[in-house]
Design a protein around this motif. Structure first.
Motif, PDB file in Angstrom:
ATOM      1  N   ARG A  70      14.521  23.186  33.905  1.00 48.13           N
ATOM      2  CA  ARG A  70      13.898  21.892  34.177  1.00 48.13           C
ATOM      3  C   ARG A  70      12.382  22.015  34.168  1.00 48.13           C
ATOM      4  N   LEU A  71      11.744  20.873  33.989  1.00 50.57           N
ATOM      5  CA  LEU A  71      10.302  20.756  34.215  1.00 50.57           C
ATOM      6  C   LEU A  71      10.097  19.613  35.204  1.00 50.57           C
ATOM      7  N   ASP A  72       9.080  19.727  36.054  1.00 56.23           N
ATOM      8  CA  ASP A  72       8.754  18.626  36.956  1.00 56.23           C
ATOM      9  C   ASP A  72       8.534  17.355  36.139  1.00 56.23           C
ATOM     10  N   ARG A  73       8.779  16.215  36.764  1.00 56.13           N
ATOM     11  CA  ARG A  73       8.666  14.933  36.066  1.00 56.13           C
ATOM     12  C   ARG A  73       7.296  14.767  35.404  1.00 56.13           C
ATOM     13  N   ASP A  74       6.230  15.177  36.091  1.00 53.51           N
ATOM     14  CA  ASP A  74       4.881  14.953  35.563  1.00 53.51           C
ATOM     15  C   ASP A  74       4.347  16.119  34.740  1.00 53.51           C
ATOM     16  N   THR A  75       5.173  17.132  34.517  1.00 53.18           N
ATOM     17  CA  THR A  75       4.795  18.258  33.662  1.00 53.18           C
ATOM     18  C   THR A  75       5.330  18.010  32.258  1.00 53.18           C
ATOM     19  N   SER A  76       4.487  18.212  31.260  1.00 52.02           N
ATOM     20  CA  SER A  76       4.910  18.054  29.867  1.00 52.02           C
ATOM     21  C   SER A  76       5.214  19.432  29.273  1.00 52.02           C
ATOM     22  N   GLY A  77       5.865  19.429  28.103  1.00 47.29           N
ATOM     23  CA  GLY A  77       6.024  20.685  27.378  1.00 47.29           C
ATOM     24  C   GLY A  77       7.433  21.046  26.948  1.00 47.29           C
ATOM     25  N   VAL A  78       7.572  22.310  26.517  1.00 53.81           N
ATOM     26  CA  VAL A  78       8.819  22.802  25.926  1.00 53.81           C
ATOM     27  C   VAL A  78       9.951  22.816  26.941  1.00 53.81           C
ATOM     28  N   ILE A  79      11.076  22.236  26.541  1.00 52.25           N
ATOM     29  CA  ILE A  79      12.277  22.302  27.370  1.00 52.25           C
ATOM     30  C   ILE A  79      13.460  22.619  26.450  1.00 52.25           C
ATOM     31  N   LEU A  80      14.326  23.502  26.905  1.00 53.59           N
ATOM     32  CA  LEU A  80      15.388  24.048  26.055  1.00 53.59           C
ATOM     33  C   LEU A  80      16.757  23.535  26.475  1.00 53.59           C
ATOM     34  N   THR A  81      17.584  23.206  25.479  1.00 55.69           N
ATOM     35  CA  THR A  81      18.971  22.826  25.737  1.00 55.69           C
ATOM     36  C   THR A  81      19.896  23.668  24.865  1.00 55.69           C
ATOM     37  N   ALA A  82      21.138  23.773  25.306  1.00 56.35           N
ATOM     38  CA  ALA A  82      22.163  24.481  24.539  1.00 56.35           C
ATOM     39  C   ALA A  82      23.128  23.460  23.958  1.00 56.35           C
ATOM     40  N   LYS A  83      23.511  23.644  22.701  1.00 56.77           N
ATOM     41  CA  LYS A  83      24.391  22.682  22.031  1.00 56.77           C
ATOM     42  C   LYS A  83      25.871  23.028  22.205  1.00 56.77           C
ATOM     43  N   THR A  84      26.161  24.258  22.610  1.00 56.76           N
ATOM     44  CA  THR A  84      27.552  24.677  22.787  1.00 56.76           C
ATOM     45  C   THR A  84      27.720  25.354  24.150  1.00 56.76           C
ATOM     46  N   GLN A  85      28.965  25.429  24.619  1.00 59.94           N
ATOM     47  CA  GLN A  85      29.234  26.090  25.895  1.00 59.94           C
ATOM     48  C   GLN A  85      28.890  27.581  25.844  1.00 59.94           C
ATOM     49  N   PRO A  86      29.270  28.326  24.758  1.00 57.48           N
ATOM     50  CA  PRO A  86      28.882  29.743  24.690  1.00 57.48           C
ATOM     51  C   PRO A  86      27.363  29.942  24.742  1.00 57.48           C
ATOM     52  N   ALA A  87      26.608  29.070  24.052  1.00 58.31           N
ATOM     53  CA  ALA A  87      25.146  29.187  24.076  1.00 58.31           C
ATOM     54  C   ALA A  87      24.609  28.897  25.473  1.00 58.31           C
ATOM     55  N   ALA A  88      25.197  27.897  26.138  1.00 59.72           N
ATOM     56  CA  ALA A  88      24.764  27.566  27.500  1.00 59.72           C
ATOM     57  C   ALA A  88      25.012  28.733  28.448  1.00 59.72           C
ATOM     58  N   SER A  89      26.175  29.379  28.313  1.00 61.27           N
ATOM     59  CA  SER A  89      26.518  30.518  29.168  1.00 61.27           C
ATOM     60  C   SER A  89      25.567  31.694  28.902  1.00 61.27           C
ATOM     61  N   PHE A  90      25.333  31.979  27.621  1.00 55.30           N
ATOM     62  CA  PHE A  90      24.445  33.086  27.232  1.00 55.30           C
ATOM     63  C   PHE A  90      23.031  32.864  27.770  1.00 55.30           C
ATOM     64  N   LEU A  91      22.500  31.664  27.560  1.00 52.39           N
ATOM     65  CA  LEU A  91      21.125  31.374  27.974  1.00 52.39           C
ATOM     66  C   LEU A  91      21.000  31.290  29.489  1.00 52.39           C
ATOM     67  N   GLY A  92      22.037  30.759  30.143  1.00 49.62           N
ATOM     68  CA  GLY A  92      22.021  30.704  31.604  1.00 49.62           C
ATOM     69  C   GLY A  92      21.948  32.095  32.208  1.00 49.62           C
ATOM     70  N   LYS A  93      22.725  33.026  31.648  1.00 48.31           N
ATOM     71  CA  LYS A  93      22.700  34.416  32.143  1.00 48.31           C
ATOM     72  C   LYS A  93      21.347  35.069  31.865  1.00 48.31           C
ATOM     73  N   ALA A  94      20.787  34.790  30.688  1.00 49.46           N
ATOM     74  CA  ALA A  94      19.472  35.351  30.343  1.00 49.46           C
ATOM     75  C   ALA A  94      18.394  34.825  31.283  1.00 49.46           C
TER      76      ALA A  94
END
Length: 244
Positions: A70-94
């Motif tokens: 997450r980023l604070d509401r008033d902070t701008s910039g890069v935010i990352l999402t995962a398109k699949t469950q395996p990617a979400a699990s991998f990135l969450g662990k990282a």
């Protein structure tokens, strides 16, 4: 079994907005340049959050991309999402293993930090005031203390202000904002933690904090670095204040 989330109905303008924010996409991840003023999740009121706007990218009958951080509401910039469950699990662990490297830029006042390059290793604790949550510096032995470490580097200084690069090594709420306020260099526009609302005669309309780069392990191997340039309002202020 988790109940599938109900899709959020978005207007054509909302869909166009969130699609315009995309800075990178592949089969596993989707990255966006979040504007200031847009809540990542859990916003109040009628305005959709970024998390809800992600339904614009959902395939029929499928889940939307998942926010990895997450980023604070008033902070701008890069935010990352995962398109699949395996990617979400991998990135969450990282993320949990602190394999993400985040870089921010901020305009601070009233001058560059001393020394111009350094680290702030000061524990923080959460404090609730009504419906608002704050972070406060505290002693290491406080029962609610959470370790927090931030690194900073002065990029440019000018009368009454400086542009700094920030790298949080821990991910506490409001960490960079509280750490900079603690050393007497609050971020411009940060009403919550004592930031200036005008600098050298220039009005500061919002929190001048931007997540400029994110580096992380990619689900397919190797590391990926994504960048989002300063938004127009912050870039214009940097120029007017002589911080280029």
């Amino acid at each position: 079994m988790k109940k599938p989330l109900k899709p959020v109905q978005l207007s054509a303008d909302e869909i166009a907005l969130v699609r315009s924010l995309v800075i990178y996409e592949d089969p596993h991840i989707l990255a966006l340049a979040k504007p200031a003023g847009l809540s990542s999740q859990g916003g109040r009121g009628q305005v959709n959050t970024l998390d809800e706007l992600l339904w614009a990218f959902a395939k029929p009958g499928k889940a939307r991309p998942r926010l990895i951080h997450r980023l604070d509401r008033d902070t701008s910039g890069v935010i990352l999402t995962a398109k699949t469950q395996p990617a979400a699990s991998f990135l969450g662990k990282a993320m949990m293993a602190r394999k993400f490297s985040k870089t921010y830029q901020a305009i601070i006042t009233p001058s560059a930090p001393e020394p111009p390059v350094g680290r702030i290793d000061v524990p923080l604790r959460r404090e609730e005031q009504g419906r608002e949550a704050y972070m406060r510096v505290c002693a290491p032995d406080h029962p609610d203390a959470e370790a927090a470490l931030s690194r900073y580097r002065t990029l440019k200084s000018a009368p009454g202000c400086a542009l700094v690069e920030l790298s949080p090594e821990t991910g506490r709420m409001h960490q960079l904002r509280v750490h900079l306020a603690h050393i007497g260099r609050p971020i411009a526009g940060d009403v919550r933690y004592g930031g200036a609302l005008a600098v050298s005669g220039q009005p500061i309309p919002r929190l001048m904090l931007h997540a400029i780069a994110l580096e992380f392990p990619h689900p397919e191997g190797g590391r990926k670095r994504l960048e989002a340039p300063l938004p127009a309002d912050m870039a214009g202020l940097v120029e007017k204040l002589g911080l280029i």
